[in-house]
Design a protein around this motif. Structure first.
Motif, PDB file in Angstrom:
ATOM      1  N   ILE A 190       0.853  -1.184   0.000  1.00 35.63           N
ATOM      2  CA  ILE A 190       0.000   0.000   0.000  1.00 35.63           C
ATOM      3  C   ILE A 190       0.888   1.233   0.000  1.00 35.63           C
ATOM      4  CG2 ILE A 190      -1.904   1.213   1.126  1.00 35.63           C
ATOM      5  CD1 ILE A 190      -2.521  -1.362   2.662  1.00 35.63           C
ATOM      6  N   TYR A 191       0.866   1.981  -1.112  1.00 30.73           N
ATOM      7  CA  TYR A 191       1.644   3.215  -1.226  1.00 30.73           C
ATOM      8  C   TYR A 191       0.704   4.401  -1.064  1.00 30.73           C
ATOM      9  CZ  TYR A 191       5.767   5.865  -2.755  1.00 30.73           C
ATOM     10  OH  TYR A 191       6.869   6.695  -2.822  1.00 30.73           O
ATOM     11  N   ASN A 192       1.223   5.491  -0.514  1.00 34.75           N
ATOM     12  CA  ASN A 192       0.424   6.662  -0.126  1.00 34.75           C
ATOM     13  C   ASN A 192      -0.557   6.295   0.985  1.00 34.75           C
ATOM     14  OD1 ASN A 192      -0.243   9.410  -0.224  1.00 34.75           O
ATOM     15  ND2 ASN A 192      -1.977   9.047  -1.590  1.00 34.75           N
ATOM     16  N   ALA A 193      -0.138   5.363   1.825  1.00 34.57           N
ATOM     17  CA  ALA A 193      -0.948   4.995   2.986  1.00 34.57           C
ATOM     18  C   ALA A 193      -0.912   6.116   4.016  1.00 34.57           C
ATOM     19  CB  ALA A 193      -0.408   3.712   3.611  1.00 34.57           C
ATOM     20  N   ALA A 194      -2.009   6.298   4.740  1.00 33.88           N
ATOM     21  CA  ALA A 194      -1.993   7.202   5.891  1.00 33.88           C
ATOM     22  C   ALA A 194      -1.033   6.635   6.933  1.00 33.88           C
ATOM     23  CB  ALA A 194      -3.398   7.341   6.473  1.00 33.88           C
ATOM     24  N   CYS A 195      -0.336   7.520   7.638  1.00 38.66           N
ATOM     25  CA  CYS A 195       0.640   7.026   8.626  1.00 38.66           C
ATOM     26  C   CYS A 195       0.444   7.692   9.985  1.00 38.66           C
ATOM     27  CB  CYS A 195       2.066   7.229   8.121  1.00 38.66           C
ATOM     28  SG  CYS A 195       2.458   8.902   7.571  1.00 38.66           S
ATOM     29  N   GLU A 196      -0.783   8.171  10.259  1.00 41.12           N
ATOM     30  CA  GLU A 196      -1.109   8.747  11.564  1.00 41.12           C
ATOM     31  C   GLU A 196      -0.766   7.780  12.702  1.00 41.12           C
ATOM     32  OE1 GLU A 196      -3.334  11.646   9.113  1.00 41.12           O
ATOM     33  OE2 GLU A 196      -2.644   9.591   8.924  1.00 41.12           O
ATOM     34  N   PRO A 197      -0.525   8.302  13.906  1.00 39.05           N
ATOM     35  CA  PRO A 197      -0.251   7.423  15.052  1.00 39.05           C
ATOM     36  C   PRO A 197      -1.317   6.347  15.245  1.00 39.05           C
ATOM     37  CG  PRO A 197       0.225   9.683  15.650  1.00 39.05           C
ATOM     38  CD  PRO A 197      -0.399   9.737  14.284  1.00 39.05           C
ATOM     39  N   TYR A 198      -2.583   6.653  14.910  1.00 44.57           N
ATOM     40  CA  TYR A 198      -3.640   5.669  15.123  1.00 44.57           C
ATOM     41  C   TYR A 198      -3.531   4.519  14.128  1.00 44.57           C
ATOM     42  CZ  TYR A 198      -5.313   9.783  17.598  1.00 44.57           C
ATOM     43  OH  TYR A 198      -5.393  10.884  18.411  1.00 44.57           O
ATOM     44  N   ILE A 199      -3.062   4.805  12.910  1.00 45.81           N
ATOM     45  CA  ILE A 199      -2.784   3.738  11.956  1.00 45.81           C
ATOM     46  C   ILE A 199      -1.604   2.905  12.451  1.00 45.81           C
ATOM     47  CG2 ILE A 199      -1.924   3.247   9.637  1.00 45.81           C
ATOM     48  CD1 ILE A 199      -4.821   3.949   9.576  1.00 45.81           C
TER      49      ILE A 199
END
Length: 437
Positions: A190-199
């Motif tokens: 998965i590219y351009n995935a969200a990388c927020e702390p919750y993810i």
């Protein structure tokens, strides 16, 4: 309709701790559907959206045990997939936007799911294309039921890993695709995935359950599908949006407040943005001390141009914080432009702030210019109706910093995201009365 009656103009003082993160809670609760084994989640916020999601999966067959107010165990040994086709399920799922995240786990484990149009905040168009496209890439098929107004989603040949470049770094979309991919055969990239702390929290929880995920914390995730996931214990992060809300309360009321156990390493750019807004705050270990100030002055860019705050993918500023920045700026010295890029209806609550005496120009649905008054209690009281969670908390912050007594209606919107907010702020010296009408 319940209301909050807020007597403004009082300075607050004391210590307060943020609740567990609402957005993380909705993801990890849905992830419990991926295993028949026991999963224990602690630091869950006791808020309406979390209670409603737990109730929904209980009706699907998940056994739960409330160990204490903020710790719940989940056991999804037997799921009644036929319940998904009932009118009762569709009505309940439609009332809760977080229900969309049960689809990924159900597809992964059972090969089928139902998706009614989910509910949630009325803040503009919130498309689900990223979710749909990701599931389709993994092998899911969709059939729309015109009569029942829902999507019947199946994976007749199972889910198979693949490469995908997301069209946007959607947080819930990324979470949903991850939860579908962990039990898919083969490798998913998965590219351009969200990388927020919750993810990151979701991924770490899934890894403890037996998933194989690399690239956690980046926008490039690689997932090697496994056949089975087991149970685990998971402790949630503090809610960064509530941390920002309490900083806003302290700044708006000229108060001296210590925010304890905020998870400082997972707040991203938010503390620095508050400093650029002029808020006097210090980091003390894992605490944030917002100090009482006579006034705060908005910074400007190096070339002297007006300060601009806009939302951006992590580690940029969360769109959930912009309404708070906007209302705090009304009492600051200086001017600022708030640019809400993601949702076209989130700034429409500013008409109520203008009624309270704020100097705001709504340039278009996405941008608002705020000319700060440069003094506390420059706003006066009024009656308001909360349209969504974040506008609701901004209205509450405005009422706390205004002269006179304000009434905020439709506070069930605030209750969806904030645990006992009136009680907790009253302990710091606020004067808030909850009225059940």
């Amino acid at each position: 309709m319940s209301s909050l009656i807020v007597e403004g103009g009082h300075r607050l003082q004391g210590n307060i701790s943020p609740q567990g993160a609402k957005n993380e809670a909705l993801e990890v609760i849905c992830a419990t559907l991926l295993t028949p084994e026991r999963v224990v989640i602690s630091n869950l916020p006791d808020i309406a959206d979390v209670r409603n999601l737990i109730s929904l999966i209980e009706e699907m067959g998940v056994e739960t045990e409330h160990i204490d107010n903020n710790t719940v165990s989940f056991s999804a040994k037997e799921i009644d997939t036929e319940y998904l086709y009932s009118e009762q399920f569709r009505k309940k799922a439609q009332s809760l936007r977080g229900s969309v995240m049960i689809v990924g786990p159900l597809l992964a484990r059972f090969g089928k799911a139902i998706l009614p149009k989910p509910g949630g905040d009325k803040i503009g168009r919130r498309r689900l294309d990223t979710h749909f496209w990701g599931w389709q890439k993994l092998g899911a098929e969709f059939e729309y039921d015109e009569l029942g107004k829902y999507y019947n989603i199946t994976a007749p040949n199972g889910l198979k890993g693949c490469y995908m470049l997301l069209d946007e770094a959607s947080v819930t979309g990324t979470a949903n695709i991850i939860m579908a991919a962990v039990l898919a055969s083969g490798v998913t990239t998965i590219y351009n995935a969200a990388c927020e702390p919750y993810i990151q929290q979701l991924c770490k929880m899934l890894v403890r359950m037996g998933a194989k995920i690399t690239g956690i914390g980046s926008n490039l995730l690689t997932i090697c599908g496994v056949d089975y996931l087991g149970g685990t214990d998971h402790k949630m992060l503090p809610d960064m949006i509530e941390v920002g809300s309490f900083i806003g309360v302290a700044a708006m009321t000229g108060s001296d407040i210590v925010l304890e156990n905020v998870g400082i390493d997972d707040l991203g750019i938010m503390p620095e943005c508050f400093r650029r807004l002029g808020v006097n705050m210090e980091v003390e270990g894992d605490n944030i001390h917002v100090r009482q100030d006579e006034i705060y002055a908005i910074d400007s860019f190096m070339d002297g141009s007006i300060m601009t705050f806009s939302d951006a993918p992590w580690p940029g500023l969360s769109p959930d914080l912009l309404s708070i920045f906007l209302v705090v700026a009304t009492q600051a010295k200086g001017s600022v432009l708030i640019h809400q890029k993601m949702f076209e209806s989130r700034l429409f609550f500013v008409d109520k702030l203008i009624d309270m005496g704020a100097k705001i120009i709504l340039c278009d649905p996405h941008r608002a210019a705020v000319i700060g008054a440069g003094k506390f209690h420059c706003l006066h009281s009024t009656n308001m109706v909360s349209p969504d969670i974040r506008a609701g908390i901004a209205m509450l912050i405005a009422a706390l910093g205004a002269r006179g007594t304000s009434r905020i209606q439709n506070i069930n919107q605030i209750d969806r995201g904030y645990e006992r907010i009136d009680e907790r702020l009253n302990k710091l010296g606020a004067h808030i009365i909850r009225s059940e009408e």
